[in-house]
Design a protein around this motif. Structure first.
Motif, PDB file in Angstrom:
ATOM      1  N   LEU A  30      47.422 -30.253  30.725  1.00  0.00           N
ATOM      2  CA  LEU A  30      46.953 -30.614  32.164  1.00  0.00           C
ATOM      3  C   LEU A  30      45.686 -31.439  32.057  1.00  0.00           C
ATOM      4  O   LEU A  30      45.063 -31.832  33.032  1.00  0.00           O
ATOM      5  N   GLU A  31      45.200 -31.765  30.697  1.00  0.00           N
ATOM      6  CA  GLU A  31      43.652 -32.553  30.757  1.00  0.00           C
ATOM      7  C   GLU A  31      42.585 -32.002  31.288  1.00  0.00           C
ATOM      8  O   GLU A  31      41.539 -32.353  31.717  1.00  0.00           O
ATOM      9  N   ALA A  32      42.708 -30.317  31.323  1.00  0.00           N
ATOM     10  CA  ALA A  32      41.519 -29.524  31.599  1.00  0.00           C
ATOM     11  C   ALA A  32      40.252 -29.722  30.675  1.00  0.00           C
ATOM     12  O   ALA A  32      40.344 -30.165  29.501  1.00  0.00           O
ATOM     13  N   GLN A  33      38.897 -29.662  31.416  1.00  0.00           N
ATOM     14  CA  GLN A  33      37.793 -29.876  30.446  1.00  0.00           C
ATOM     15  C   GLN A  33      37.039 -28.425  30.496  1.00  0.00           C
ATOM     16  O   GLN A  33      37.067 -27.811  31.490  1.00  0.00           O
ATOM     17  N   ILE A  34      36.513 -28.109  29.443  1.00  0.00           N
ATOM     18  CA  ILE A  34      35.791 -26.556  29.362  1.00  0.00           C
ATOM     19  C   ILE A  34      34.230 -27.011  29.838  1.00  0.00           C
ATOM     20  O   ILE A  34      33.844 -27.868  29.428  1.00  0.00           O
ATOM     21  N   VAL A  35      33.843 -25.874  30.815  1.00  0.00           N
ATOM     22  CA  VAL A  35      32.445 -26.092  30.648  1.00  0.00           C
ATOM     23  C   VAL A  35      31.866 -24.542  30.663  1.00  0.00           C
ATOM     24  O   VAL A  35      32.693 -23.689  30.749  1.00  0.00           O
ATOM     25  N   SER A  36      30.596 -24.545  30.394  1.00  0.00           N
ATOM     26  CA  SER A  36      30.035 -23.146  30.134  1.00  0.00           C
ATOM     27  C   SER A  36      29.979 -22.408  31.553  1.00  0.00           C
ATOM     28  O   SER A  36      29.413 -22.823  32.311  1.00  0.00           O
ATOM     29  N   GLY A  37      30.700 -21.255  31.562  1.00  0.00           N
ATOM     30  CA  GLY A  37      30.669 -20.378  32.802  1.00  0.00           C
ATOM     31  C   GLY A  37      29.431 -20.020  33.239  1.00  0.00           C
ATOM     32  O   GLY A  37      29.047 -20.138  34.463  1.00  0.00           O
ATOM     33  N   TYR A  38      28.420 -19.465  32.211  1.00  0.00           N
ATOM     34  CA  TYR A  38      27.174 -19.191  32.583  1.00  0.00           C
ATOM     35  C   TYR A  38      26.088 -20.398  33.065  1.00  0.00           C
ATOM     36  O   TYR A  38      25.547 -20.129  34.201  1.00  0.00           O
ATOM     37  N   SER A  39      26.326 -21.401  32.344  1.00  0.00           N
ATOM     38  CA  SER A  39      25.582 -22.775  32.841  1.00  0.00           C
ATOM     39  C   SER A  39      26.099 -23.123  34.089  1.00  0.00           C
ATOM     40  O   SER A  39      25.305 -23.478  35.142  1.00  0.00           O
ATOM     41  N   LEU A  40      27.239 -22.906  34.522  1.00  0.00           N
ATOM     42  CA  LEU A  40      27.543 -23.560  35.686  1.00  0.00           C
ATOM     43  C   LEU A  40      27.378 -22.704  36.807  1.00  0.00           C
ATOM     44  O   LEU A  40      26.793 -23.003  37.676  1.00  0.00           O
ATOM     45  N   VAL A  41      27.332 -21.223  36.650  1.00  0.00           N
ATOM     46  CA  VAL A  41      26.807 -20.239  37.743  1.00  0.00           C
ATOM     47  C   VAL A  41      25.244 -20.672  37.982  1.00  0.00           C
ATOM     48  O   VAL A  41      24.866 -20.551  39.110  1.00  0.00           O
ATOM     49  N   LYS A  42      24.602 -20.679  36.649  1.00  0.00           N
ATOM     50  CA  LYS A  42      22.995 -21.025  36.926  1.00  0.00           C
ATOM     51  C   LYS A  42      22.934 -22.172  37.787  1.00  0.00           C
ATOM     52  O   LYS A  42      22.100 -22.074  38.859  1.00  0.00           O
ATOM     53  N   ALA A  43      23.577 -23.147  37.494  1.00  0.00           N
ATOM     54  CA  ALA A  43      23.472 -24.194  38.391  1.00  0.00           C
ATOM     55  C   ALA A  43      23.796 -24.170  39.807  1.00  0.00           C
ATOM     56  O   ALA A  43      23.316 -24.583  40.716  1.00  0.00           O
ATOM     57  N   TRP A  44      25.080 -23.559  39.877  1.00  0.00           N
ATOM     58  CA  TRP A  44      25.457 -23.206  41.357  1.00  0.00           C
ATOM     59  C   TRP A  44      24.697 -22.598  42.275  1.00  0.00           C
ATOM     60  O   TRP A  44      24.694 -22.792  43.350  1.00  0.00           O
ATOM     61  N   ILE A  45      24.045 -21.660  41.642  1.00  0.00           N
ATOM     62  CA  ILE A  45      23.310 -20.639  42.514  1.00  0.00           C
ATOM     63  C   ILE A  45      21.702 -21.030  42.503  1.00  0.00           C
ATOM     64  O   ILE A  45      21.095 -20.276  43.109  1.00  0.00           O
ATOM     65  N   GLY A  46      21.413 -21.962  41.519  1.00  0.00           N
ATOM     66  CA  GLY A  46      20.100 -22.463  41.671  1.00  0.00           C
ATOM     67  C   GLY A  46      19.165 -21.539  40.872  1.00  0.00           C
ATOM     68  O   GLY A  46      18.125 -21.327  41.486  1.00  0.00           O
ATOM     69  N   LEU A  47      19.531 -21.040  40.099  1.00  0.00           N
ATOM     70  CA  LEU A  47      18.903 -19.812  39.349  1.00  0.00           C
ATOM     71  C   LEU A  47      17.710 -20.103  38.651  1.00  0.00           C
ATOM     72  O   LEU A  47      16.627 -19.472  39.022  1.00  0.00           O
ATOM     73  N   ASP A  48      17.569 -21.366  38.072  1.00  0.00           N
ATOM     74  CA  ASP A  48      16.441 -21.800  37.354  1.00  0.00           C
ATOM     75  C   ASP A  48      15.259 -21.876  38.517  1.00  0.00           C
ATOM     76  O   ASP A  48      13.940 -21.665  38.088  1.00  0.00           O
ATOM     77  N   GLU A  49      15.318 -22.460  39.301  1.00  0.00           N
ATOM     78  CA  GLU A  49      14.240 -22.906  40.566  1.00  0.00           C
ATOM     79  C   GLU A  49      14.023 -21.643  40.859  1.00  0.00           C
ATOM     80  O   GLU A  49      12.775 -21.332  41.196  1.00  0.00           O
ATOM     81  N   LYS A  50      14.898 -20.641  41.293  1.00  0.00           N
ATOM     82  CA  LYS A  50      14.500 -19.269  42.025  1.00  0.00           C
ATOM     83  C   LYS A  50      13.846 -18.444  40.999  1.00  0.00           C
ATOM     84  O   LYS A  50      12.789 -17.662  41.432  1.00  0.00           O
ATOM     85  N   PHE A  51      13.898 -18.703  39.633  1.00  0.00           N
ATOM     86  CA  PHE A  51      13.474 -17.966  38.636  1.00  0.00           C
ATOM     87  C   PHE A  51      12.115 -18.397  38.353  1.00  0.00           C
ATOM     88  O   PHE A  51      11.160 -17.650  38.128  1.00  0.00           O
ATOM     89  N   SER A  52      11.801 -19.740  38.488  1.00  0.00           N
ATOM     90  CA  SER A  52      10.541 -20.430  38.112  1.00  0.00           C
ATOM     91  C   SER A  52       9.592 -20.014  39.315  1.00  0.00           C
ATOM     92  O   SER A  52       8.112 -19.615  39.163  1.00  0.00           O
ATOM     93  N   GLN A  53      10.114 -19.483  40.568  1.00  0.00           N
ATOM     94  CA  GLN A  53       9.318 -19.215  41.651  1.00  0.00           C
ATOM     95  C   GLN A  53       8.804 -17.744  41.834  1.00  0.00           C
ATOM     96  O   GLN A  53       8.147 -17.343  42.620  1.00  0.00           O
ATOM     97  N   ALA A  54       9.612 -16.649  40.933  1.00  0.00           N
ATOM     98  CA  ALA A  54       9.633 -15.400  41.212  1.00  0.00           C
ATOM     99  C   ALA A  54       8.482 -14.783  40.473  1.00  0.00           C
ATOM    100  O   ALA A  54       8.106 -15.282  39.401  1.00  0.00           O
ATOM    101  N   ASP A  55       7.738 -13.819  41.091  1.00  0.00           N
ATOM    102  CA  ASP A  55       6.774 -12.926  40.490  1.00  0.00           C
ATOM    103  C   ASP A  55       7.510 -11.815  39.608  1.00  0.00           C
ATOM    104  O   ASP A  55       7.260 -11.274  38.843  1.00  0.00           O
ATOM    105  N   TRP A  56       8.455 -11.164  40.595  1.00  0.00           N
ATOM    106  CA  TRP A  56       9.116 -10.198  39.852  1.00  0.00           C
ATOM    107  C   TRP A  56      10.656 -10.750  40.011  1.00  0.00           C
ATOM    108  O   TRP A  56      11.355 -11.562  40.560  1.00  0.00           O
ATOM    109  N   VAL A  57      11.277 -10.050  38.863  1.00  0.00           N
ATOM    110  CA  VAL A  57      12.670 -10.347  38.729  1.00  0.00           C
ATOM    111  C   VAL A  57      13.505  -8.694  38.605  1.00  0.00           C
ATOM    112  O   VAL A  57      13.012  -8.052  37.738  1.00  0.00           O
TER     113      VAL A  57
END
Length: 408
Positions: free
Chosen positions: A297-324
């Motif tokens: 079907l000509e599907a393409q593989i993407v990193s699941g974790y990288s996709l979720v991180k980008a989808w939920i904005g994890l990097d930005e939220k992490f950079s602003q956090a004092d506590w995790v």
């Protein structure tokens, strides 16, 4: 590795903090979103002046659909499809608008402009190992037919593309069952069409594969979310690494390996198929489903974790956090070698942020880089598992109250 610093209470007493709640699922108890919400509700009472961000975690496995579709307020649907053993199962999928997907995630997915509505599909919903009994599991008689049905149903509901999370599969059929439901046909040496799902048990009869009539529009696009890097064949291949957990016995390994190679070659040669490499990283994911869906079907593989991180904005939220505050159902040594709460915990330590890990149970972690004060098992070891699962949210809230009481 340097452990994260012990809690120093005067550092945060009386000062508003920004906290990131990023949980993976507590299996059979709370989804990632439910865990984040429960913690946010409790922490909102304990620290009403704190700013709280949530980021439910997932990769391509359990919770993938709930996290991705849920966080964008997508629509959830239930469809009756074929399970691995060819019975009927109700499978859940989500539909989301492409314009709601954050830009970073859209770049990873690399959709064509005409893709507007996207289906979020978890392979485990239709073809998961949890749908097969522990006793008597076998890769020889299970199929991904239900996955193909789910893709087709989502397209009929309006999707122009699909993101498929490949975790938790029961199968080793190169997704031929899914391709069968989407228009591929299988023939014997006399050019007679073989009826029924192309499970590995009947592979010796298959001499040719051909796309009869496609069940999807040519413009329909598929992305495969997974973090498995195994090739299709060899000592790191699908049968060698994942076969045993699906019931493959040592005495039949070479038989399945040889037939996998032969059927992969037939699929590559099939009319209507697309170029695909058996040696590509990730080709062995989900019993070779990544390879089969790419070739068929000509599907393409993407990193699941990288996709979720980008989808939920994890990097930005992490950079602003004092506590995790992170966690999952079980946290052990393997968590620190994965791409979920363990990876986030290590990143938190590296950035010298305050960390709390909550887990239903905590296993052995030799030379643990996380300070003991930052690891908290929410269920008593003596609590029977059914009761512990039932009380997961209650125990999580209690653990938060106890942990933050020391700063009062």
């Amino acid at each position: 590795m340097v452990k994260n610093r012990p809690l120093i209470l005067f550092e945060y007493r009386g000062f508003p903090m920004r906290v990131l709640l990023a949980f993976d699922k507590f299996k059979d108890a709370l989804s990632a979103r439910e865990a984040c919400k429960a913690a946010a509700d409790e922490l909102g009472v304990l620290r009403p002046d704190w700013e709280i961000d949530t980021a439910p975690l997932a990769d391509g496995g359990d919770g993938f659909c709930d996290t991705l579709a849920g966080i964008l307020d997508g629509d959830f649907h239930i469809a009756s499809v074929t399970d691995p053993r060819q019975r009927v199962v109700d499978a859940r999928y989500g539909l989301v608008s492409a314009e709601k997907i954050p830009a970073a995630a859209r770049r990873l997915l690399n959709w064509s402009p005409e893709v507007d509505q996207i289906a979020v599909i978890e392979m485990a919903e239709s073809s998961g190992i949890a749908l097969t009994p522990i006793d008597g599991r076998s890769p020889w008689d299970v199929t991904t037919a239900g996955l193909g049905e789910l893709v087709k149903i989502s397209q009929e509901k309006g999707a122009q593309g699909a993101i498929i999370g490949l975790g938790g599969s029961a199968t080793h059929d190169l997704a031929l069952g899914a391709l069968w439901k989407l228009g591929y046909r299988f023939f014997d040496k006399d050019d007679n069409q073989i009826d029924g799902a192309p499970i590995p048990n009947i592979w010796p009869r298959i001499a040719k594969i051909s796309l009869s009539s496609t069940q999807l529009p040519e413009s329909f696009q598929i992305r495969l979310a997974c973090d498995v890097e195994n090739p299709l064949l060899g000592n790191r291949g699908a049968a060698a690494i994942f076969g045993p957990q699906k019931g493959l016995t040592k005495d039949r390994f070479q038989e399945l390996e040889s037939e996998t190679e032969r059927l992969a070659d037939l699929l590559i040669q099939a009319d209507g198929a697309y170029p695909a490499s058996r040696d590509e990283a990730g080709a062995g994911a989900a019993g070779g489903a990544a390879f089969g869906l790419k070739a068929g079907l000509e599907a393409q593989i993407v990193s699941g974790y990288s996709l979720v991180k980008a989808w939920i904005g994890l990097d930005e939220k992490f950079s602003q956090a004092d506590w995790v505050i992170t966690g999952e159902g079980r946290f052990d040594e393997s968590s620190l070698h994965g791409k979920g709460p363990g990876a986030l915990a290590l990143e938190t330590i590296a950035k010298n942020k305050r960390l709390l890990v909550l887990a239903g149970s905590i296993g052995s972690i030799p030379d643990c880089p996380i300070a003991q004060a930052s690891l908290r098992q929410i269920s008593a070891p003596s609590l029977p598992l059914p009761e512990a699962l039932q009380k997961t949210e209650e125990n999580m809230r209690k653990a938060l109250r106890e942990h933050f009481a020391q700063s009062s």
